[in-house]
Design a protein around this motif. Sequence first.
Motif, PDB file in Angstrom:
ATOM      1  N   LEU A 172       0.823  -1.203   0.000  1.00  0.00           N
ATOM      2  CA  LEU A 172       0.000   0.000   0.000  1.00  0.00           C
ATOM      3  C   LEU A 172       0.860   1.257   0.000  1.00  0.00           C
ATOM      4  O   LEU A 172       0.643   2.170  -0.804  1.00  0.00           O
ATOM      5  CB  LEU A 172      -0.917  -0.005   1.222  1.00  0.00           C
ATOM      6  CG  LEU A 172      -1.801   1.231   1.412  1.00  0.00           C
ATOM      7  CD1 LEU A 172      -2.762   1.372   0.238  1.00  0.00           C
ATOM      8  CD2 LEU A 172      -2.567   1.155   2.726  1.00  0.00           C
ATOM      9  N   ILE A 173       1.844   1.290   0.877  1.00  0.00           N
ATOM     10  CA  ILE A 173       2.698   2.478   0.971  1.00  0.00           C
ATOM     11  C   ILE A 173       3.513   2.658  -0.302  1.00  0.00           C
ATOM     12  O   ILE A 173       3.683   3.779  -0.803  1.00  0.00           O
ATOM     13  CB  ILE A 173       3.622   2.381   2.194  1.00  0.00           C
ATOM     14  CG1 ILE A 173       2.797   2.388   3.483  1.00  0.00           C
ATOM     15  CG2 ILE A 173       4.623   3.539   2.217  1.00  0.00           C
ATOM     16  CD1 ILE A 173       3.609   2.162   4.735  1.00  0.00           C
ATOM     17  N   SER A 174       4.018   1.562  -0.851  1.00  0.00           N
ATOM     18  CA  SER A 174       4.854   1.661  -2.050  1.00  0.00           C
ATOM     19  C   SER A 174       4.064   2.099  -3.274  1.00  0.00           C
ATOM     20  O   SER A 174       4.640   2.618  -4.238  1.00  0.00           O
ATOM     21  CB  SER A 174       5.534   0.317  -2.334  1.00  0.00           C
ATOM     22  OG  SER A 174       4.580  -0.688  -2.638  1.00  0.00           O
ATOM     23  N   ARG A 175       2.746   1.899  -3.259  1.00  0.00           N
ATOM     24  CA  ARG A 175       1.916   2.308  -4.394  1.00  0.00           C
ATOM     25  C   ARG A 175       1.556   3.790  -4.360  1.00  0.00           C
ATOM     26  O   ARG A 175       1.129   4.355  -5.366  1.00  0.00           O
ATOM     27  CB  ARG A 175       0.637   1.471  -4.450  1.00  0.00           C
ATOM     28  CG  ARG A 175       0.870   0.030  -4.912  1.00  0.00           C
ATOM     29  CD  ARG A 175      -0.440  -0.713  -5.038  1.00  0.00           C
ATOM     30  NE  ARG A 175      -1.268  -0.150  -6.109  1.00  0.00           N
ATOM     31  CZ  ARG A 175      -1.167  -0.487  -7.381  1.00  0.00           C
ATOM     32  NH1 ARG A 175      -0.262  -1.386  -7.760  1.00  0.00           N
ATOM     33  NH2 ARG A 175      -1.955   0.042  -8.276  1.00  0.00           N
ATOM     34  N   VAL A 176       1.707   4.392  -3.213  1.00  0.00           N
ATOM     35  CA  VAL A 176       1.427   5.825  -3.114  1.00  0.00           C
ATOM     36  C   VAL A 176       2.688   6.570  -3.550  1.00  0.00           C
ATOM     37  O   VAL A 176       3.340   7.273  -2.771  1.00  0.00           O
ATOM     38  CB  VAL A 176       1.021   6.216  -1.680  1.00  0.00           C
ATOM     39  CG1 VAL A 176       0.460   7.638  -1.639  1.00  0.00           C
ATOM     40  CG2 VAL A 176      -0.023   5.253  -1.129  1.00  0.00           C
TER      41      VAL A 176
END
Length: 210
Positions: A172-176
Amino acid sequence: MELHSTIAFSVIAALLVMSPGPNGFLIAKTVSSSGRQSGFANVWGFVAAFYVHGTLSIFGISVFLVHCVEAFFILKLLGAAYLIWLGTKALLSVSGIKEMNPTHCSQREPESVRGAFIEGLLTNVLNPKVSLFYLAAFPQFLTVNGGLFSAYALVSVHALINFIWFSAMVLLISRVNTMVYHIGFRKWLKVITGTVFIGFGTKLAFLRTI
């Protein structure tokens, strides 16, 4: 080990994993500064630490650590000092943060993955709360004839829940991407995580055994 006991343990372990703690803030810090691969290295460090604590609990060493005042005091101070060191390091690195080019985001230093694994491992190995959890949980969910297989099955359930939850957080964090690459966001995240780590370390320093 009966199915209903496994389910009950899984619910308790899931609530523990999903509750706010150092692991989630470590993931946020690592992914924003070193990328998704290092974030997964954090997660594998968590998993390895659970097996360390599980093994210590199964063979009774954690009982000694928890009930020996001096040993418990040393362990919790080491854990507190490590968390405070992580927080201080994050705060000191704020001034050195530079703008990040998304096209070069895959270029990571080889040491970052190994260092992330060690950070994840030590954050949990030096946390006596994990030992306290196993010491409190095992007697409730293991039968007298359960044996090593049942004990390690519970550790594996805890590790699997941890892996799924924090892997989802890494993804999730890496996709932002736009936020992760933004210098203002990364500085803000460093300040927040650094402050939180110092807070967790201070809280751990005053932890009392049960």
